[in-house]
Design an enzyme around this catalytic site. Structure first.
Site, PDB file in Angstrom:
ATOM      1  N   ASP A  64      -6.752  -2.574  -6.621  1.00 50.86           N
ATOM      2  CA  ASP A  64      -8.477  -2.279  -5.582  1.00 50.86           C
ATOM      3  C   ASP A  64      -8.685  -0.285  -4.631  1.00 50.86           C
ATOM      4  O   ASP A  64      -7.731   0.095  -4.150  1.00 50.86           O
ATOM      5  CB  ASP A  64      -8.472  -2.753  -4.115  1.00 50.86           C
ATOM      6  CG  ASP A  64      -9.524  -2.434  -3.247  1.00 50.86           C
ATOM      7  OD1 ASP A  64     -10.618  -1.819  -3.626  1.00 50.86           O
ATOM      8  OD2 ASP A  64      -9.966  -3.347  -2.002  1.00 50.86           O
ATOM      9  N   CYS A  84     -15.372   0.706  -4.989  1.00 51.88           N
ATOM     10  CA  CYS A  84     -16.578   0.834  -4.944  1.00 51.88           C
ATOM     11  C   CYS A  84     -16.619   2.106  -5.055  1.00 51.88           C
ATOM     12  O   CYS A  84     -17.456   2.455  -3.991  1.00 51.88           O
ATOM     13  CB  CYS A  84     -16.007   0.257  -2.966  1.00 51.88           C
ATOM     14  SG  CYS A  84     -14.857   1.396  -2.225  1.00 51.88           S
ATOM     15  N   ASP A 111       0.736  -1.088   0.248  1.00 53.78           N
ATOM     16  CA  ASP A 111      -0.150  -0.196   0.303  1.00 53.78           C
ATOM     17  C   ASP A 111       1.154   0.928  -0.122  1.00 53.78           C
ATOM     18  O   ASP A 111       2.151   1.272   0.596  1.00 53.78           O
ATOM     19  CB  ASP A 111      -0.828   0.159   1.311  1.00 53.78           C
ATOM     20  CG  ASP A 111      -3.004   0.593   1.110  1.00 53.78           C
ATOM     21  OD1 ASP A 111      -1.809   1.900   0.913  1.00 53.78           O
ATOM     22  OD2 ASP A 111      -3.607   0.400   0.835  1.00 53.78           O
TER      23      ASP A 111
END
Length: 439
Positions: free
Chosen positions: A316, A369, A261
Protein backbone atom coordinates in the site's frame (compact mmCIF):
# COMPACT_ATOMS: atom_id res chain seq x y z
CA UNK A 1 -23.60 32.27 14.88
CA UNK A 2 -25.61 33.52 11.92
CA UNK A 3 -25.01 32.03 8.47
CA UNK A 4 -23.29 35.28 7.47
CA UNK A 5 -21.02 35.16 10.53
CA UNK A 6 -20.02 31.62 9.63
CA UNK A 7 -18.98 32.85 6.19
CA UNK A 8 -16.82 35.55 7.79
CA UNK A 9 -15.20 32.89 9.96
CA UNK A 10 -14.58 30.68 6.92
CA UNK A 11 -12.82 33.54 5.15
CA UNK A 12 -10.67 33.98 8.26
CA UNK A 13 -9.72 30.28 8.33
CA UNK A 14 -8.93 30.24 4.61
CA UNK A 15 -6.69 33.27 5.07
CA UNK A 16 -4.86 31.40 7.83
CA UNK A 17 -4.33 28.44 5.50
CA UNK A 18 -3.01 30.72 2.79
CA UNK A 19 -0.39 32.21 5.10
CA UNK A 20 0.63 29.17 7.13
CA UNK A 21 0.15 26.36 4.55
CA UNK A 22 -0.92 23.74 7.07
CA UNK A 23 -3.61 21.05 7.21
CA UNK A 24 -7.12 22.44 7.36
CA UNK A 25 -7.96 20.45 10.51
CA UNK A 26 -5.22 22.30 12.39
CA UNK A 27 -6.56 25.68 11.30
CA UNK A 28 -10.14 24.76 12.22
CA UNK A 29 -9.06 23.44 15.62
CA UNK A 30 -7.14 26.62 16.39
CA UNK A 31 -10.08 28.76 15.32
CA UNK A 32 -12.36 26.82 17.65
CA UNK A 33 -9.98 27.24 20.57
CA UNK A 34 -9.89 31.01 20.11
CA UNK A 35 -13.65 31.34 19.51
CA UNK A 36 -15.10 29.26 22.32
CA UNK A 37 -18.51 30.88 22.00
CA UNK A 38 -19.05 28.82 18.84
CA UNK A 39 -21.08 25.68 19.51
CA UNK A 40 -20.66 22.28 17.89
CA UNK A 41 -23.19 23.08 15.15
CA UNK A 42 -21.36 26.29 14.35
CA UNK A 43 -18.01 24.49 14.15
CA UNK A 44 -19.49 21.79 11.93
CA UNK A 45 -21.07 24.36 9.62
CA UNK A 46 -17.81 26.31 9.47
CA UNK A 47 -15.85 23.16 8.57
CA UNK A 48 -18.36 22.36 5.84
CA UNK A 49 -17.97 25.84 4.31
CA UNK A 50 -14.17 25.68 4.44
CA UNK A 51 -13.98 22.19 2.94
CA UNK A 52 -16.48 23.05 0.19
CA UNK A 53 -14.54 26.23 -0.59
CA UNK A 54 -11.31 24.26 -0.94
CA UNK A 55 -13.05 21.78 -3.23
CA UNK A 56 -14.04 24.64 -5.57
CA UNK A 57 -10.98 26.83 -5.11
CA UNK A 58 -9.69 26.95 -8.70
CA UNK A 59 -13.09 27.37 -10.36
CA UNK A 60 -14.04 30.05 -7.84
CA UNK A 61 -10.85 31.99 -8.49
CA UNK A 62 -11.53 31.85 -12.24
CA UNK A 63 -15.15 32.94 -11.80
CA UNK A 64 -14.35 35.90 -9.53
CA UNK A 65 -11.10 36.89 -11.23
CA UNK A 66 -9.35 37.03 -7.85
CA UNK A 67 -7.50 34.55 -5.66
CA UNK A 68 -8.46 35.89 -2.23
CA UNK A 69 -10.18 33.77 0.45
CA UNK A 70 -13.24 35.98 0.00
CA UNK A 71 -13.36 35.20 -3.72
CA UNK A 72 -13.02 31.48 -3.01
CA UNK A 73 -16.02 31.54 -0.65
CA UNK A 74 -18.09 33.62 -3.07
CA UNK A 75 -17.34 31.26 -5.93
CA UNK A 76 -18.14 28.21 -3.84
CA UNK A 77 -21.56 29.61 -2.95
CA UNK A 78 -22.31 30.14 -6.64
CA UNK A 79 -20.69 27.04 -8.13
CA UNK A 80 -20.85 24.53 -5.30
CA UNK A 81 -24.07 25.42 -3.54
CA UNK A 82 -25.97 26.93 -6.46
CA UNK A 83 -26.87 30.24 -4.80
CA UNK A 84 -27.90 33.15 -7.02
CA UNK A 85 -26.33 36.59 -6.76
CA UNK A 86 -29.22 38.01 -4.72
CA UNK A 87 -28.96 35.18 -2.18
CA UNK A 88 -25.23 35.73 -1.84
CA UNK A 89 -25.71 39.48 -1.50
CA UNK A 90 -28.01 38.95 1.47
CA UNK A 91 -25.24 37.01 3.21
CA UNK A 92 -22.50 39.46 2.18
CA UNK A 93 -24.34 42.48 3.55
CA UNK A 94 -21.61 44.19 5.57
CA UNK A 95 -23.91 44.18 8.58
CA UNK A 96 -22.97 42.90 12.05
CA UNK A 97 -20.49 39.99 11.74
CA UNK A 98 -21.29 39.56 8.03
CA UNK A 99 -18.65 39.88 5.28
CA UNK A 100 -18.40 43.22 3.49
CA UNK A 101 -21.06 43.94 0.90
CA UNK A 102 -20.50 42.78 -2.66
CA UNK A 103 -18.62 45.11 -4.96
CA UNK A 104 -20.09 45.96 -8.35
CA UNK A 105 -17.52 43.69 -10.03
CA UNK A 106 -18.27 40.75 -7.70
CA UNK A 107 -22.00 41.08 -8.28
CA UNK A 108 -21.55 41.28 -12.05
CA UNK A 109 -19.42 38.10 -12.06
CA UNK A 110 -21.92 36.26 -9.88
CA UNK A 111 -24.84 37.32 -12.10
CA UNK A 112 -23.15 36.41 -15.39
CA UNK A 113 -23.51 32.93 -16.95
CA UNK A 114 -20.83 30.54 -15.71
CA UNK A 115 -18.00 30.85 -18.25
CA UNK A 116 -16.01 28.14 -19.98
CA UNK A 117 -12.88 27.41 -17.98
CA UNK A 118 -9.50 25.79 -18.58
CA UNK A 119 -9.37 22.15 -17.47
CA UNK A 120 -7.51 22.84 -14.22
CA UNK A 121 -10.06 25.48 -13.20
CA UNK A 122 -13.12 23.53 -14.30
CA UNK A 123 -11.84 20.39 -12.59
CA UNK A 124 -10.46 22.19 -9.53
CA UNK A 125 -6.97 20.72 -9.49
CA UNK A 126 -3.43 22.17 -9.60
CA UNK A 127 -2.55 23.21 -13.14
CA UNK A 128 0.87 21.55 -13.04
CA UNK A 129 -0.85 18.14 -12.91
CA UNK A 130 -2.83 18.67 -16.13
CA UNK A 131 -0.58 16.63 -18.40
CA UNK A 132 -0.42 13.69 -15.99
CA UNK A 133 -4.15 13.59 -15.39
CA UNK A 134 -4.86 13.91 -19.12
CA UNK A 135 -2.76 10.78 -19.61
CA UNK A 136 -5.02 8.97 -17.17
CA UNK A 137 -8.45 10.26 -18.18
CA UNK A 138 -8.16 11.77 -21.67
CA UNK A 139 -11.40 13.43 -22.72
CA UNK A 140 -13.03 12.50 -19.40
CA UNK A 141 -10.56 14.60 -17.41
CA UNK A 142 -12.87 17.41 -16.32
CA UNK A 143 -15.78 15.12 -15.46
CA UNK A 144 -13.49 12.82 -13.45
CA UNK A 145 -11.93 15.67 -11.53
CA UNK A 146 -15.29 17.31 -10.84
CA UNK A 147 -16.42 14.03 -9.29
CA UNK A 148 -13.25 14.06 -7.18
CA UNK A 149 -14.24 17.53 -5.93
CA UNK A 150 -17.58 16.36 -4.54
CA UNK A 151 -18.18 15.42 -0.91
CA UNK A 152 -17.37 11.83 -0.01
CA UNK A 153 -19.72 9.44 1.78
CA UNK A 154 -18.63 7.39 4.80
CA UNK A 155 -18.16 3.66 4.28
CA UNK A 156 -17.66 0.84 6.75
CA UNK A 157 -16.55 -2.76 6.32
CA UNK A 158 -18.45 -5.42 8.23
CA UNK A 159 -15.94 -7.53 10.17
CA UNK A 160 -16.92 -10.95 8.88
CA UNK A 161 -14.91 -12.59 11.64
CA UNK A 162 -17.68 -11.46 14.00
CA UNK A 163 -20.78 -10.55 12.02
CA UNK A 164 -22.38 -10.12 8.60
CA UNK A 165 -23.32 -7.11 6.55
CA UNK A 166 -26.98 -8.07 6.87
CA UNK A 167 -26.77 -8.12 10.66
CA UNK A 168 -25.18 -4.65 10.65
CA UNK A 169 -27.91 -3.27 8.40
CA UNK A 170 -30.36 -4.20 11.12
CA UNK A 171 -28.20 -3.02 14.02
CA UNK A 172 -27.47 0.35 12.39
CA UNK A 173 -30.90 0.90 10.85
CA UNK A 174 -31.27 4.17 12.78
CA UNK A 175 -28.39 5.57 10.68
CA UNK A 176 -29.91 4.53 7.33
CA UNK A 177 -27.03 2.43 5.92
CA UNK A 178 -26.91 1.42 2.25
CA UNK A 179 -25.02 -1.60 0.88
CA UNK A 180 -21.98 -0.57 -1.14
CA UNK A 181 -22.14 -1.24 -4.87
CA UNK A 182 -19.05 -3.45 -5.23
CA UNK A 183 -17.57 -4.59 -1.90
CA UNK A 184 -19.67 -7.39 -0.45
CA UNK A 185 -19.00 -6.45 3.19
CA UNK A 186 -19.44 -2.69 2.81
CA UNK A 187 -22.10 -0.27 4.02
CA UNK A 188 -22.39 3.41 3.13
CA UNK A 189 -23.64 6.46 5.03
CA UNK A 190 -24.22 9.93 3.63
CA UNK A 191 -23.45 13.24 5.30
CA UNK A 192 -26.21 15.66 6.20
CA UNK A 193 -26.56 19.21 4.93
CA UNK A 194 -24.04 20.35 7.52
CA UNK A 195 -21.42 18.05 6.00
CA UNK A 196 -21.29 15.76 9.02
CA UNK A 197 -21.73 12.02 8.77
CA UNK A 198 -22.96 9.79 11.61
CA UNK A 199 -20.74 9.35 14.67
CA UNK A 200 -19.90 5.75 13.78
CA UNK A 201 -17.00 5.42 16.21
CA UNK A 202 -19.27 5.71 19.25
CA UNK A 203 -21.75 3.04 18.21
CA UNK A 204 -21.69 -0.13 20.37
CA UNK A 205 -21.07 -2.26 17.28
CA UNK A 206 -17.89 -0.35 16.49
CA UNK A 207 -16.63 -0.67 20.07
CA UNK A 208 -17.33 -4.41 19.87
CA UNK A 209 -15.23 -4.68 16.69
CA UNK A 210 -18.11 -5.56 14.39
CA UNK A 211 -17.02 -3.05 11.74
CA UNK A 212 -14.21 -0.77 10.65
CA UNK A 213 -14.50 2.58 8.91
CA UNK A 214 -12.97 2.03 5.48
CA UNK A 215 -13.71 3.50 2.05
CA UNK A 216 -15.15 0.99 -0.39
CA UNK A 217 -12.19 1.55 -2.70
CA UNK A 218 -9.81 0.45 0.04
CA UNK A 219 -11.99 -2.62 0.66
CA UNK A 220 -11.82 -3.46 -3.04
CA UNK A 221 -8.04 -3.10 -3.06
CA UNK A 222 -7.82 -5.73 -0.32
CA UNK A 223 -10.17 -8.06 -2.22
CA UNK A 224 -8.17 -7.61 -5.44
CA UNK A 225 -4.98 -8.67 -3.65
CA UNK A 226 -6.49 -12.20 -3.73
CA UNK A 227 -5.26 -13.01 -0.21
CA UNK A 228 -6.50 -16.50 0.65
CA UNK A 229 -6.84 -18.54 3.86
CA UNK A 230 -3.65 -20.35 4.79
CA UNK A 231 -1.30 -18.04 2.90
CA UNK A 232 1.75 -16.27 4.26
CA UNK A 233 1.15 -12.56 3.69
CA UNK A 234 3.08 -9.35 4.39
CA UNK A 235 1.40 -5.96 4.70
CA UNK A 236 4.51 -3.92 4.02
CA UNK A 237 3.10 -0.43 4.61
CA UNK A 238 0.54 -1.35 7.25
CA UNK A 239 0.27 1.97 9.09
CA UNK A 240 -2.72 1.89 11.43
CA UNK A 241 -3.80 -1.47 10.00
CA UNK A 242 -6.92 -0.83 7.92
CA UNK A 243 -5.96 -3.21 5.12
CA UNK A 244 -4.32 -5.65 7.56
CA UNK A 245 -7.70 -6.11 9.23
CA UNK A 246 -9.44 -6.52 5.88
CA UNK A 247 -6.90 -9.17 4.81
CA UNK A 248 -7.32 -11.06 8.10
CA UNK A 249 -11.09 -11.26 7.61
CA UNK A 250 -10.62 -12.26 3.98
CA UNK A 251 -8.30 -15.07 5.14
CA UNK A 252 -10.79 -16.11 7.86
CA UNK A 253 -8.04 -15.81 10.50
CA UNK A 254 -6.10 -18.63 8.80
CA UNK A 255 -2.54 -18.41 7.59
CA UNK A 256 -0.18 -15.67 8.74
CA UNK A 257 0.00 -11.92 8.16
CA UNK A 258 3.13 -9.95 9.02
CA UNK A 259 2.25 -6.27 9.42
CA UNK A 260 5.05 -3.74 9.37
CA UNK A 261 5.93 -0.20 8.32
CA UNK A 262 9.13 1.76 7.85
CA UNK A 263 8.12 4.04 10.74
CA UNK A 264 7.30 2.36 14.05
CA UNK A 265 5.09 5.30 15.07
CA UNK A 266 2.62 4.56 12.30
CA UNK A 267 1.94 1.15 13.82
CA UNK A 268 0.90 2.55 17.21
CA UNK A 269 -2.85 2.15 16.61
CA UNK A 270 -2.78 -1.30 15.06
CA UNK A 271 -2.54 -3.34 18.27
CA UNK A 272 -5.81 -2.11 19.79
CA UNK A 273 -7.61 -2.50 16.45
CA UNK A 274 -6.43 -6.09 16.07
CA UNK A 275 -7.63 -6.93 19.57
CA UNK A 276 -11.02 -5.29 19.09
CA UNK A 277 -11.58 -7.06 15.77
CA UNK A 278 -10.79 -10.56 17.04
CA UNK A 279 -7.90 -10.99 14.60
CA UNK A 280 -5.54 -13.82 15.57
CA UNK A 281 -3.33 -14.39 12.52
CA UNK A 282 -1.29 -11.16 12.54
CA UNK A 283 2.25 -10.61 13.79
CA UNK A 284 3.24 -6.96 14.03
CA UNK A 285 6.90 -6.53 13.14
CA UNK A 286 8.03 -3.18 14.54
CA UNK A 287 11.35 -1.78 13.27
CA UNK A 288 13.82 -0.50 15.86
CA UNK A 289 13.72 3.02 14.48
CA UNK A 290 12.85 4.18 10.98
CA UNK A 291 13.69 1.35 8.60
CA UNK A 292 14.73 2.49 5.14
CA UNK A 293 17.15 0.31 3.15
CA UNK A 294 18.30 3.34 1.13
CA UNK A 295 18.36 6.27 3.55
CA UNK A 296 18.73 4.45 6.87
CA UNK A 297 20.38 1.05 6.20
CA UNK A 298 21.77 0.65 9.72
CA UNK A 299 18.28 -0.19 11.06
CA UNK A 300 17.69 -3.94 10.89
CA UNK A 301 15.01 -5.26 8.54
CA UNK A 302 12.25 -6.73 10.76
CA UNK A 303 11.31 -9.13 7.94
CA UNK A 304 14.79 -10.45 7.12
CA UNK A 305 13.96 -13.92 8.44
CA UNK A 306 11.10 -14.50 5.98
CA UNK A 307 12.78 -13.24 2.79
CA UNK A 308 11.88 -15.37 -0.22
CA UNK A 309 9.10 -17.29 1.57
CA UNK A 310 6.01 -15.09 1.21
CA UNK A 311 2.93 -15.88 -0.89
CA UNK A 312 1.68 -12.29 -1.07
CA UNK A 313 3.16 -8.90 -0.27
CA UNK A 314 0.66 -6.07 -0.11
CA UNK A 315 2.38 -2.81 -0.97
CA UNK A 316 0.00 0.00 0.00
CA UNK A 317 2.58 2.41 -1.32
CA UNK A 318 3.35 5.91 -0.09
CA UNK A 319 1.91 8.25 -2.70
CA UNK A 320 0.60 11.75 -3.37
CA UNK A 321 -2.92 10.77 -2.28
CA UNK A 322 -4.60 12.34 -5.31
CA UNK A 323 -7.37 9.76 -5.09
CA UNK A 324 -8.38 10.96 -1.61
CA UNK A 325 -8.87 14.61 -2.52
CA UNK A 326 -12.62 14.54 -1.99
CA UNK A 327 -11.87 13.76 1.68
CA UNK A 328 -8.77 15.97 1.91
CA UNK A 329 -9.36 18.88 -0.48
CA UNK A 330 -6.71 21.02 1.20
CA UNK A 331 -4.04 18.45 0.32
CA UNK A 332 -4.28 19.12 -3.42
CA UNK A 333 -3.38 22.76 -2.98
CA UNK A 334 -0.38 21.89 -0.79
CA UNK A 335 0.99 19.27 -3.21
CA UNK A 336 4.17 20.30 -5.03
CA UNK A 337 6.19 18.64 -7.84
CA UNK A 338 9.00 17.86 -5.42
CA UNK A 339 6.65 15.71 -3.35
CA UNK A 340 5.79 13.62 -6.41
CA UNK A 341 9.48 13.05 -7.11
CA UNK A 342 10.00 11.86 -3.53
CA UNK A 343 7.03 9.51 -3.67
CA UNK A 344 8.26 7.94 -6.91
CA UNK A 345 11.57 7.14 -5.23
CA UNK A 346 9.75 5.70 -2.21
CA UNK A 347 7.59 3.51 -4.44
CA UNK A 348 10.59 2.06 -6.26
CA UNK A 349 12.26 1.30 -2.93
CA UNK A 350 9.27 -0.43 -1.38
CA UNK A 351 8.56 -2.47 -4.53
CA UNK A 352 12.16 -3.68 -4.66
CA UNK A 353 11.91 -4.64 -1.01
CA UNK A 354 8.70 -6.56 -1.70
CA UNK A 355 10.37 -8.47 -4.54
CA UNK A 356 12.97 -9.85 -2.13
CA UNK A 357 10.23 -11.22 0.14
CA UNK A 358 8.15 -13.06 -2.46
CA UNK A 359 8.73 -16.76 -3.09
CA UNK A 360 8.71 -18.26 -6.60
CA UNK A 361 5.11 -18.23 -7.78
CA UNK A 362 4.20 -15.63 -5.14
CA UNK A 363 2.88 -12.19 -5.92
CA UNK A 364 2.93 -8.51 -5.05
CA UNK A 365 -0.28 -6.49 -4.82
CA UNK A 366 0.78 -2.92 -5.62
CA UNK A 367 -1.77 -0.38 -4.39
CA UNK A 368 -1.84 3.40 -4.40
CA UNK A 369 -4.54 5.96 -3.62
CA UNK A 370 -3.30 8.00 -6.58
CA UNK A 371 -4.65 8.72 -10.05
CA UNK A 372 -1.31 9.78 -11.52
CA UNK A 373 0.20 7.43 -14.14
CA UNK A 374 3.70 8.14 -12.84
CA UNK A 375 2.76 6.48 -9.54
CA UNK A 376 0.74 3.70 -11.12
CA UNK A 377 1.43 2.17 -14.54
CA UNK A 378 4.82 3.87 -14.81
CA UNK A 379 5.89 2.58 -11.39
CA UNK A 380 4.86 -0.95 -12.36
CA UNK A 381 6.66 -0.67 -15.70
CA UNK A 382 9.84 0.48 -13.96
CA UNK A 383 9.61 -2.41 -11.50
CA UNK A 384 9.20 -4.99 -14.27
CA UNK A 385 12.23 -3.57 -16.05
CA UNK A 386 14.29 -3.98 -12.87
CA UNK A 387 12.93 -7.45 -12.07
CA UNK A 388 12.79 -9.70 -15.10
CA UNK A 389 11.54 -12.61 -12.97
CA UNK A 390 8.21 -10.83 -12.36
CA UNK A 391 5.26 -10.40 -14.68
CA UNK A 392 1.99 -8.49 -14.51
CA UNK A 393 -1.15 -10.57 -13.98
CA UNK A 394 -3.88 -9.66 -16.47
CA UNK A 395 -6.54 -7.47 -14.82
CA UNK A 396 -9.27 -9.67 -16.30
CA UNK A 397 -7.85 -12.64 -14.41
CA UNK A 398 -7.54 -10.63 -11.20
CA UNK A 399 -11.13 -9.38 -11.15
CA UNK A 400 -12.47 -12.83 -12.09
CA UNK A 401 -10.56 -14.46 -9.22
CA UNK A 402 -11.76 -11.75 -6.82
CA UNK A 403 -15.40 -12.29 -7.81
CA UNK A 404 -15.56 -8.76 -9.23
CA UNK A 405 -15.63 -9.35 -13.02
CA UNK A 406 -17.55 -6.14 -13.71
CA UNK A 407 -14.45 -4.13 -12.71
CA UNK A 408 -12.58 -5.39 -15.78
CA UNK A 409 -13.64 -2.30 -17.72
CA UNK A 410 -11.42 -0.20 -15.47
CA UNK A 411 -8.18 -1.86 -16.58
CA UNK A 412 -5.32 0.51 -17.38
CA UNK A 413 -2.96 0.33 -20.38
CA UNK A 414 -0.15 -0.81 -18.08
CA UNK A 415 -1.98 -3.81 -16.65
CA UNK A 416 -3.53 -2.39 -13.49
CA UNK A 417 -7.02 -1.42 -12.38
CA UNK A 418 -8.04 2.16 -11.63
CA UNK A 419 -11.00 3.07 -9.43
CA UNK A 420 -12.28 6.63 -9.09
CA UNK A 421 -15.30 8.52 -7.72
CA UNK A 422 -16.82 8.83 -11.19
CA UNK A 423 -16.13 5.26 -12.27
CA UNK A 424 -16.87 3.29 -9.12
CA UNK A 425 -18.18 5.88 -6.63
CA UNK A 426 -15.14 5.22 -4.43
CA UNK A 427 -11.96 7.05 -3.58
CA UNK A 428 -9.32 6.83 -6.26
CA UNK A 429 -7.32 3.59 -6.03
CA UNK A 430 -4.90 1.77 -8.32
CA UNK A 431 -4.21 -1.97 -8.01
CA UNK A 432 -1.77 -4.12 -9.97
CA UNK A 433 -0.83 -7.75 -9.28
CA UNK A 434 2.76 -8.76 -10.06
CA UNK A 435 3.75 -12.44 -10.01
CA UNK A 436 7.16 -13.98 -9.44
CA UNK A 437 7.39 -16.42 -12.32
CA UNK A 438 10.75 -17.90 -11.26
CA UNK A 439 10.74 -21.68 -11.28
Amino acid sequence: MTPAARLSAAIEVLADLEVRRRPVNDALRDWGQTHRFAGSKDRAALASIVYDALRRRASSIFLLGADSPRAVVLGMLRLGRGLEADDIARLFSGERFAPDALTDDERARLEAPIPDMPAASAGDFPEWLTESLERTFGDDLIAEMQALADRAPVDIRANTLKTTREALVSALAHLSPEPTSHAEAGLRFHAGDDGRGPALQVEPEFIQGLYEIQDEGSQLAALLSLAAPGEQVVDLCAGAGGKTLALAAQMDNRGQIFATDIDARRLAAIHERLSRSGVRNVQVRVPRGRFDPVRNPQVADPLADIAGTVDLVLVDAPCTGVGTWRRNPDAKWRLRPGALVERLADQATVLDRAAALVKPGGRIAYVTCSLLPEENDDAVSGFLERHADFESVAPSNVVEAAGLPHLAEFATPGGGLLLSPRRTDTDGFYVAILRNRAA
